[in-house]
Design a protein around this motif. Structure first.
Motif, PDB file in Angstrom:
ATOM      1  N   VAL A  68       0.866  -1.224  -0.105  1.00 52.88           N
ATOM      2  CA  VAL A  68      -0.039  -0.013  -0.004  1.00 52.88           C
ATOM      3  C   VAL A  68       0.891   1.275   0.113  1.00 52.88           C
ATOM      4  O   VAL A  68       0.610   2.458  -0.708  1.00 52.88           O
ATOM      5  CB  VAL A  68      -0.968  -0.101   1.132  1.00 52.88           C
ATOM      6  CG1 VAL A  68      -1.497   1.291   1.515  1.00 52.88           C
ATOM      7  CG2 VAL A  68      -2.119  -1.109   0.905  1.00 52.88           C
ATOM      8  N   LEU A 106       1.522   1.937  -3.428  1.00 53.97           N
ATOM      9  CA  LEU A 106       0.286   2.582  -4.155  1.00 53.97           C
ATOM     10  C   LEU A 106       0.373   4.029  -3.790  1.00 53.97           C
ATOM     11  O   LEU A 106      -0.011   4.800  -4.562  1.00 53.97           O
ATOM     12  CB  LEU A 106      -1.003   1.850  -3.619  1.00 53.97           C
ATOM     13  CG  LEU A 106      -1.000   0.655  -4.213  1.00 53.97           C
ATOM     14  CD1 LEU A 106      -2.217   0.093  -3.599  1.00 53.97           C
ATOM     15  CD2 LEU A 106      -1.352   0.575  -5.628  1.00 53.97           C
ATOM     16  N   CYS A 162      -1.794   6.106  -6.613  1.00 52.00           N
ATOM     17  CA  CYS A 162      -3.086   5.377  -7.051  1.00 52.00           C
ATOM     18  C   CYS A 162      -4.020   5.793  -5.909  1.00 52.00           C
ATOM     19  O   CYS A 162      -5.125   5.890  -6.087  1.00 52.00           O
ATOM     20  CB  CYS A 162      -2.928   3.854  -6.982  1.00 52.00           C
ATOM     21  SG  CYS A 162      -1.882   3.139  -8.334  1.00 52.00           S
ATOM     22  N   VAL A 163      -3.505   6.083  -4.685  1.00 46.06           N
ATOM     23  CA  VAL A 163      -4.339   6.492  -3.861  1.00 46.06           C
ATOM     24  C   VAL A 163      -3.875   7.644  -2.877  1.00 46.06           C
ATOM     25  O   VAL A 163      -2.559   7.702  -2.954  1.00 46.06           O
ATOM     26  CB  VAL A 163      -4.642   5.055  -2.515  1.00 46.06           C
ATOM     27  CG1 VAL A 163      -5.375   4.215  -3.255  1.00 46.06           C
ATOM     28  CG2 VAL A 163      -3.470   4.675  -1.707  1.00 46.06           C
ATOM     29  N   PHE A 175      -4.112  -0.374   6.545  1.00 45.33           N
ATOM     30  CA  PHE A 175      -4.110  -1.007   5.194  1.00 45.33           C
ATOM     31  C   PHE A 175      -5.350  -0.544   4.171  1.00 45.33           C
ATOM     32  O   PHE A 175      -5.056   0.115   3.268  1.00 45.33           O
ATOM     33  CB  PHE A 175      -3.956  -2.530   5.042  1.00 45.33           C
ATOM     34  CG  PHE A 175      -3.390  -3.094   3.825  1.00 45.33           C
ATOM     35  CD1 PHE A 175      -1.989  -3.430   3.718  1.00 45.33           C
ATOM     36  CD2 PHE A 175      -4.141  -3.236   2.753  1.00 45.33           C
ATOM     37  CE1 PHE A 175      -1.620  -3.968   2.511  1.00 45.33           C
ATOM     38  CE2 PHE A 175      -3.795  -3.890   1.269  1.00 45.33           C
ATOM     39  CZ  PHE A 175      -2.443  -4.176   1.449  1.00 45.33           C
ATOM     40  N   LEU A 176      -6.441  -1.060   4.837  1.00 47.58           N
ATOM     41  CA  LEU A 176      -7.701  -0.491   4.074  1.00 47.58           C
ATOM     42  C   LEU A 176      -7.932   0.993   3.818  1.00 47.58           C
ATOM     43  O   LEU A 176      -8.258   1.484   2.884  1.00 47.58           O
ATOM     44  CB  LEU A 176      -8.896  -1.139   4.817  1.00 47.58           C
ATOM     45  CG  LEU A 176      -8.916  -2.535   4.839  1.00 47.58           C
ATOM     46  CD1 LEU A 176     -10.067  -2.950   6.008  1.00 47.58           C
ATOM     47  CD2 LEU A 176      -9.422  -3.140   3.317  1.00 47.58           C
ATOM     48  N   MET A 208      -5.836   2.269   1.137  1.00 42.40           N
ATOM     49  CA  MET A 208      -6.462   1.907  -0.119  1.00 42.40           C
ATOM     50  C   MET A 208      -7.682   2.868  -0.336  1.00 42.40           C
ATOM     51  O   MET A 208      -7.813   3.073  -1.515  1.00 42.40           O
ATOM     52  CB  MET A 208      -6.863   0.619  -0.224  1.00 42.40           C
ATOM     53  CG  MET A 208      -5.547  -0.597  -0.139  1.00 42.40           C
ATOM     54  SD  MET A 208      -6.727  -2.133   0.184  1.00 42.40           S
ATOM     55  CE  MET A 208      -7.954  -2.191  -0.742  1.00 42.40           C
ATOM     56  N   TRP A 261     -12.673  -9.375   2.736  1.00 41.79           N
ATOM     57  CA  TRP A 261     -11.380  -9.224   2.836  1.00 41.79           C
ATOM     58  C   TRP A 261     -11.039 -10.180   3.935  1.00 41.79           C
ATOM     59  O   TRP A 261     -11.046 -10.330   5.071  1.00 41.79           O
ATOM     60  CB  TRP A 261     -11.486  -7.839   3.704  1.00 41.79           C
ATOM     61  CG  TRP A 261     -10.154  -7.019   4.059  1.00 41.79           C
ATOM     62  CD1 TRP A 261      -9.291  -7.140   5.321  1.00 41.79           C
ATOM     63  CD2 TRP A 261      -9.020  -6.741   3.002  1.00 41.79           C
ATOM     64  NE1 TRP A 261      -8.322  -6.693   5.016  1.00 41.79           N
ATOM     65  CE2 TRP A 261      -7.891  -6.611   3.713  1.00 41.79           C
ATOM     66  CE3 TRP A 261      -9.007  -6.664   1.461  1.00 41.79           C
ATOM     67  CZ2 TRP A 261      -6.835  -6.021   3.089  1.00 41.79           C
ATOM     68  CZ3 TRP A 261      -7.987  -6.263   1.103  1.00 41.79           C
ATOM     69  CH2 TRP A 261      -6.748  -6.012   1.735  1.00 41.79           C
ATOM     70  N   LYS A 319      -1.793  -7.888  -5.081  1.00 38.58           N
ATOM     71  CA  LYS A 319      -1.560  -6.769  -5.499  1.00 38.58           C
ATOM     72  C   LYS A 319      -2.147  -6.148  -6.618  1.00 38.58           C
ATOM     73  O   LYS A 319      -2.580  -5.108  -6.722  1.00 38.58           O
ATOM     74  CB  LYS A 319       0.114  -6.541  -5.816  1.00 38.58           C
ATOM     75  CG  LYS A 319       1.048  -6.982  -4.715  1.00 38.58           C
ATOM     76  CD  LYS A 319       2.519  -6.789  -5.262  1.00 38.58           C
ATOM     77  CE  LYS A 319       3.627  -6.969  -3.627  1.00 38.58           C
ATOM     78  NZ  LYS A 319       4.805  -7.072  -4.327  1.00 38.58           N
ATOM     79  N   ILE A 324      -5.657  -5.291  -5.374  1.00 39.41           N
ATOM     80  CA  ILE A 324      -5.746  -4.139  -4.556  1.00 39.41           C
ATOM     81  C   ILE A 324      -5.316  -2.924  -5.393  1.00 39.41           C
ATOM     82  O   ILE A 324      -6.171  -1.736  -5.059  1.00 39.41           O
ATOM     83  CB  ILE A 324      -4.642  -4.306  -3.523  1.00 39.41           C
ATOM     84  CG1 ILE A 324      -4.936  -5.274  -2.515  1.00 39.41           C
ATOM     85  CG2 ILE A 324      -4.179  -2.865  -2.789  1.00 39.41           C
ATOM     86  CD1 ILE A 324      -3.829  -5.816  -1.430  1.00 39.41           C
ATOM     87  N   THR A 325      -4.767  -3.064  -6.639  1.00 36.06           N
ATOM     88  CA  THR A 325      -4.528  -1.837  -7.496  1.00 36.06           C
ATOM     89  C   THR A 325      -5.955  -1.413  -7.993  1.00 36.06           C
ATOM     90  O   THR A 325      -6.084  -0.367  -7.813  1.00 36.06           O
ATOM     91  CB  THR A 325      -3.440  -1.906  -8.398  1.00 36.06           C
ATOM     92  OG1 THR A 325      -2.264  -2.433  -7.868  1.00 36.06           O
ATOM     93  CG2 THR A 325      -3.078  -1.222  -9.445  1.00 36.06           C
ATOM     94  N   ALA A 355      -7.923   0.291  -5.348  1.00 33.65           N
ATOM     95  CA  ALA A 355      -7.460   1.683  -4.844  1.00 33.65           C
ATOM     96  C   ALA A 355      -7.654   2.654  -5.930  1.00 33.65           C
ATOM     97  O   ALA A 355      -7.983   3.684  -5.850  1.00 33.65           O
ATOM     98  CB  ALA A 355      -5.860   1.525  -4.563  1.00 33.65           C
TER      99      ALA A 355
END
Length: 449
Positions: A12, A15, A20-21, A84-85, A88, A393, A432, A435-436, A439
């Motif tokens: 993350v 990212l 991305c985020v 983590f969340l 994102m 999740w 990954k 998650i991408t 995000a």
């Protein structure tokens, strides 16, 4: 384990660095500030008059992780999951707020409630902890209070408590499908069972958080109380026998929650057409004039026979087309009702139906991007589909057994409930590519706020 957490958390951080985020800015709110609650305005959610659209996840086990008990709790992991969340761009968690001690083979053990008495207070203390940590990250919770399915005890267990232990277990070959949904739908017309449930509703909505000192009913962190996970009015083969009882139960229970927690929303937890005798009218009638504030629907391409993971080339594109039509259908329902709608469960297994976290997620990623595209389009057009929660999740969890089955006493939770293989639909922190996609979707949704 700490090394594993740190390594996966770097995903993350990456990212964040590539743009991305962006880390959300927490906006503190006072517990007594009514403007901080999520509201419904037409076909949109709002907070303080501004649109609230969200990317969410299902993390049913959040209160369990939050427990301080050694057999189930892992607060360090829970904090890592939330960090983590949040990084994102996830701002909504759908959480189990009730579980019932049951004779059902695949019911989660331990459970909170036993015959109307709180047996595991530590799990509710875990929910206290979870809500406080969510508030720090400006996240909102949807808490479901019952379950049509067996994995948390649910309605079938309530029935067993008032009828001398009689129950139908879906794992028992002697009671094949659809014996379980037909049996469980009796809950809606059994006053002793529903009275026990209402007793729990009183207890949970009035509960005072042991850490914040705020009653749950006064906490804007709780966006909505949900009547149940996927409540069905029986089975279509049973001639809609329980449909009137189902509607009456929705109306009565929603009214009760609103009387106890008037600042929080009430939702049903419906799958939509596939969970309502496959009847569009059933969906509309369940949400109209029953006290339900917004519409929900779920989307399960494999479970409903649209997709075969062992034959993806033959089935995936047609299943995706059917899924698109299902989404469109439920957007139309929300338009007709004039309310927001949320796709609060959707998922897909890994390639070839594998459970290992190392297995690829090619088709899942394609499916997620497809679904997210529909939500982004609705948000851009001011449409009613304004949020989603993936199922489910798994984060930093991992299956504890080589056969990927859950066993009573397991304290390592992933997204999949006890009756399913641990890893079936779970999204892990090291996925990954998935998650991408999530995000990037979160960034687009923020642009529509």
């Amino acid at each position: 384990m700490l090394k594993s957490y740190a390594r996966q958390f770097l995903a993350v951080i990456f990212l964040l660095l590539v743009g991305c985020v962006q880390p959300p800015v927490s906006q503190p709110f006072k517990p007594t500030d009514n403007s901080a609650f999520v509201r419904v305005s037409g076909n949109q959610f709002t907070i303080e008059g501004k649109p609230y659209r969200y990317v969410g996840v299902n993390m049913w086990y959040g209160a369990y992780l939050g427990s301080s008990a050694a057999d189930i709790g892992d607060r360090m992991r829970l904090v890592k999951e939330l960090d983590f969340l949040s990084a994102m761009g996830v701002t909504n968690l759908r959480i189990l707020g009730a579980s019932e001690k049951s004779s059902l083979r695949d019911a989660v053990n331990p459970a909170i409630n036993n015959r109307g008495e709180i047996e595991r207070e530590d799990i509710l203390l875990g929910l206290d902890f979870l809500l406080v940590e969510m508030r720090k990250r400006d996240m909102r919770a949807v808490i479901y209070l019952n379950n049509f399915w067996e994995w948390s005890g649910g309605m079938a267990t309530y029935l067993s408590w008032v009828n001398n232990g009689e129950i139908v277990d879906p794992s028992d070959a002697k009671t094949p499908w659809p014996a379980f949904p037909i049996f469980t739908a009796q809950f809606y017309r059994e006053p002793k069972a529903t009275a026990l449930f209402e007793r729990y509703i009183h207890a949970i909505t009035s509960r005072v958080n042991s850490l914040s000192g705020v009653a749950y009913r006064d906490d804007p962190t709780i966006m909505a109380w949900q009547l149940a996970n996927e409540p069905r009015p029986g089975h279509k083969s049973h001639d809609a026998a329980y449909l009137p009882d189902y509607y009456q139960w929705i109306k009565k229970t929603a009214s009760l929650i609103k009387s106890l927690a008037p600042n929080q929303l009430v939702s049903l937890g419906s799958e939509g057409v596939m969970g309502c005798l496959e009847s569009p009218q059933c969906v509309l009638d369940a949400h109209k004039g029953t006290g339900i504030d917004y519409m929900t629907f779920h989307l399960w391409m494999k479970n409903w026979g649209w997709y075969d993971a062992t034959k993806p080339e033959e089935t995936f594109e047609s299943a995706k087309k059917t899924a698109g039509n299902y989404i469109k259908q439920h957007i139309a329902f929300a338009d007709k009702l004039g309310v927001p709608t949320v796709l609060e469960e959707f998922g897909l297994e890994r390639d070839q139906g594998q459970f290992s976290p190392q297995a690829p997620t090619t088709y899942r990623d394609d499916f997620y991007a497809f679904v997210y595209g529909k939500i982004e389009q609705s948000c851009a057009e001011g449409g009613p589909l304004v949020g989603s929660n993936i199922w489910a999740w798994g984060g930093f969890g991992e299956a504890q057994h080589a056969d990927y089955r859950w066993r009573a006493g397991d304290g390592q939770f992933v997204g999949d409930p006890p009756q399913e293989a641990q890893g079936l639909n779970s999204v892990y922190a090291n996925d990954k590519t998935t998650i991408t996609i999530m995000a990037k979707h979160a960034k687009i949704i923020r642009e529509h706020q």
